[in-house]
Design a protein around this motif. Structure first.
Motif, PDB file in Angstrom:
ATOM      1  N   UNK A   1      36.200  38.091  32.776  1.00 26.42           N
ATOM      2  CA  UNK A   1      35.266  38.845  31.948  1.00 26.42           C
ATOM      3  C   UNK A   1      35.025  40.245  32.496  1.00 26.42           C
ATOM      4  N   UNK A   2      34.714  41.162  31.590  1.00 32.31           N
ATOM      5  CA  UNK A   2      34.501  42.557  31.944  1.00 32.31           C
ATOM      6  C   UNK A   2      33.184  43.058  31.357  1.00 32.31           C
ATOM      7  N   UNK A   3      32.769  44.226  31.875  1.00 28.34           N
ATOM      8  CA  UNK A   3      31.541  44.847  31.360  1.00 28.34           C
ATOM      9  C   UNK A   3      31.625  44.963  29.849  1.00 28.34           C
ATOM     10  N   UNK A   4      30.529  44.659  29.197  1.00 22.67           N
ATOM     11  CA  UNK A   4      30.473  44.598  27.744  1.00 22.67           C
ATOM     12  C   UNK A   4      30.361  43.162  27.275  1.00 22.67           C
ATOM     13  N   UNK A   5      30.767  42.225  28.128  1.00 24.94           N
ATOM     14  CA  UNK A   5      30.686  40.810  27.763  1.00 24.94           C
ATOM     15  C   UNK A   5      29.243  40.338  27.611  1.00 24.94           C
ATOM     16  N   UNK A   6      28.317  41.034  28.258  1.00 21.80           N
ATOM     17  CA  UNK A   6      26.912  40.611  28.186  1.00 21.80           C
ATOM     18  C   UNK A   6      26.393  40.588  26.750  1.00 21.80           C
TER      19      UNK A   6
ATOM     20  N   UNK B   1      26.288  41.770  36.164  1.00 21.20           N
ATOM     21  CA  UNK B   1      27.359  42.728  36.491  1.00 21.20           C
ATOM     22  C   UNK B   1      28.188  42.318  37.706  1.00 21.20           C
ATOM     23  N   UNK B   2      27.640  41.480  38.581  1.00 21.58           N
ATOM     24  CA  UNK B   2      28.407  41.004  39.740  1.00 21.58           C
ATOM     25  C   UNK B   2      29.604  40.163  39.312  1.00 21.58           C
ATOM     26  N   UNK B   3      29.555  39.635  38.105  1.00 22.76           N
ATOM     27  CA  UNK B   3      30.618  38.762  37.609  1.00 22.76           C
ATOM     28  C   UNK B   3      31.396  39.385  36.454  1.00 22.76           C
ATOM     29  N   UNK B   4      31.235  40.685  36.272  1.00 23.31           N
ATOM     30  CA  UNK B   4      31.926  41.404  35.202  1.00 23.31           C
ATOM     31  C   UNK B   4      32.723  42.559  35.803  1.00 23.31           C
ATOM     32  N   UNK B   5      33.989  42.629  35.459  1.00 23.36           N
ATOM     33  CA  UNK B   5      34.848  43.693  35.966  1.00 23.36           C
ATOM     34  C   UNK B   5      34.467  45.043  35.376  1.00 23.36           C
ATOM     35  N   UNK B   6      34.549  46.061  36.205  1.00 26.24           N
ATOM     36  CA  UNK B   6      34.390  47.433  35.739  1.00 26.24           C
ATOM     37  C   UNK B   6      35.685  47.868  35.047  1.00 26.24           C
ATOM     38  N   UNK B   7      35.641  48.878  34.182  1.00 23.77           N
ATOM     39  CA  UNK B   7      36.877  49.336  33.522  1.00 23.77           C
ATOM     40  C   UNK B   7      37.968  49.640  34.541  1.00 23.77           C
ATOM     41  N   UNK B   8      39.141  49.056  34.325  1.00 28.32           N
ATOM     42  CA  UNK B   8      40.296  49.294  35.172  1.00 28.32           C
ATOM     43  C   UNK B   8      40.237  48.652  36.554  1.00 28.32           C
ATOM     44  N   UNK B   9      39.256  47.811  36.806  1.00 26.33           N
ATOM     45  CA  UNK B   9      39.072  47.277  38.159  1.00 26.33           C
ATOM     46  C   UNK B   9      40.243  46.418  38.639  1.00 26.33           C
ATOM     47  N   UNK B  10      40.843  45.635  37.763  1.00 22.73           N
ATOM     48  CA  UNK B  10      41.994  44.837  38.209  1.00 22.73           C
ATOM     49  C   UNK B  10      43.156  45.741  38.615  1.00 22.73           C
ATOM     50  N   UNK B  11      43.358  46.831  37.899  1.00 21.49           N
ATOM     51  CA  UNK B  11      44.411  47.778  38.273  1.00 21.49           C
ATOM     52  C   UNK B  11      44.144  48.357  39.659  1.00 21.49           C
TER      53      UNK B  11
ATOM     54  N   UNK C   1      36.617  32.651  21.902  1.00 19.29           N
ATOM     55  CA  UNK C   1      35.288  33.053  21.432  1.00 19.29           C
ATOM     56  C   UNK C   1      35.157  34.543  21.710  1.00 19.29           C
ATOM     57  N   UNK C   2      34.264  35.237  21.032  1.00 20.91           N
ATOM     58  CA  UNK C   2      34.113  36.666  21.311  1.00 20.91           C
ATOM     59  C   UNK C   2      33.751  36.912  22.773  1.00 20.91           C
ATOM     60  N   UNK C   3      34.449  37.866  23.382  1.00 14.97           N
ATOM     61  CA  UNK C   3      34.222  38.208  24.790  1.00 14.97           C
ATOM     62  C   UNK C   3      34.857  39.560  25.062  1.00 14.97           C
ATOM     63  N   UNK C   4      34.519  40.127  26.209  1.00 12.09           N
ATOM     64  CA  UNK C   4      35.181  41.324  26.709  1.00 12.09           C
ATOM     65  C   UNK C   4      35.876  40.908  27.996  1.00 12.09           C
ATOM     66  N   UNK C   5      37.180  41.160  28.072  1.00 12.00           N
ATOM     67  CA  UNK C   5      37.979  40.678  29.198  1.00 12.00           C
ATOM     68  C   UNK C   5      38.897  41.778  29.728  1.00 12.00           C
ATOM     69  N   UNK C   6      39.407  41.520  30.920  1.00 13.48           N
ATOM     70  CA  UNK C   6      40.534  42.266  31.467  1.00 13.48           C
ATOM     71  C   UNK C   6      41.601  41.245  31.795  1.00 13.48           C
ATOM     72  N   UNK C   7      42.850  41.649  31.581  1.00 11.12           N
ATOM     73  CA  UNK C   7      44.007  40.801  31.877  1.00 11.12           C
ATOM     74  C   UNK C   7      45.039  41.640  32.613  1.00 11.12           C
ATOM     75  N   UNK C   8      45.614  41.041  33.639  1.00 17.50           N
ATOM     76  CA  UNK C   8      46.654  41.726  34.383  1.00 17.50           C
ATOM     77  C   UNK C   8      47.756  40.737  34.704  1.00 17.50           C
TER      78      UNK C   8
END
Length: 161
Positions: A91-96, A104-114, A134-141
């Protein structure tokens, strides 16, 4: 293959059924014990407390989904064998806006996985809103440790057409 924070074992089952030897790691192994056997090692490791070297190393592949503990990210990269593949989605920021996790401790910042996996050759990266399952905001790498070889001829010729 390492399934990190394996949970109920959905990826363990998928990988094992496709012939991979799997190491399933989670702090609660209750749901994973039914997979234990010659093709699956189950390890009880609390990834937020225990020594990260307990993960082992030299994995041909690591999969992590719906889990984030930032201090563990360097250990994940070190656990890959040369040519090993990492698949990471969480999950990433915006998922809240959609529910848990909201912290926020459990949500990735933009580009954080990169930023976290600069030692990998990135094959694919996505970030943004999804609607399924389900609706969510995620990052995938998806990344490979080390340089990738040349593209197969069929792919190479298709890209020049």
């Amino acid at each position: 293959m390492l399934d990190l924070a394996a949970g109920s074992g959905r990826h363990v089952r998928l990988l094992r059924d496709r012939g991979f030897a799997v190491c399933a790691v989670d702090r609660d192994t209750t749901a994973l014990l039914s997979f234990a056997g010659s093709r699956c090692e189950v390890r009880r490791i609390d990834l937020e407390i225990d020594d990260h070297s307990a993960l082992g190393d030299d994995y041909d592949g690591i999969i992590v989904t719906n889990y984030l503990h930032r201090p563990l990210l360097p250990a994940i990269a070190r656990a890959l064998a040369p040519g090993g593949v990492l698949i990471y989605e969480t999950f990433a920021h915006g998922n809240e806006r959609f529910g848990r996790p909201r912290n926020p401790d459990f949500l990735l910042r933009p580009g954080e996985l990169l930023e976290a996996f600069t030692t990998l050759t990135v094959v694919a990266f996505e970030q943004g809103q999804v609607s399924a399952p389900r609706p969510a905001v995620v990052q995938r790498l998806a990344g490979v440790l080390g340089p990738m070889g040349p593209l197969p001829e069929a792919v190479n010729s298709a890209s020049t057409a």
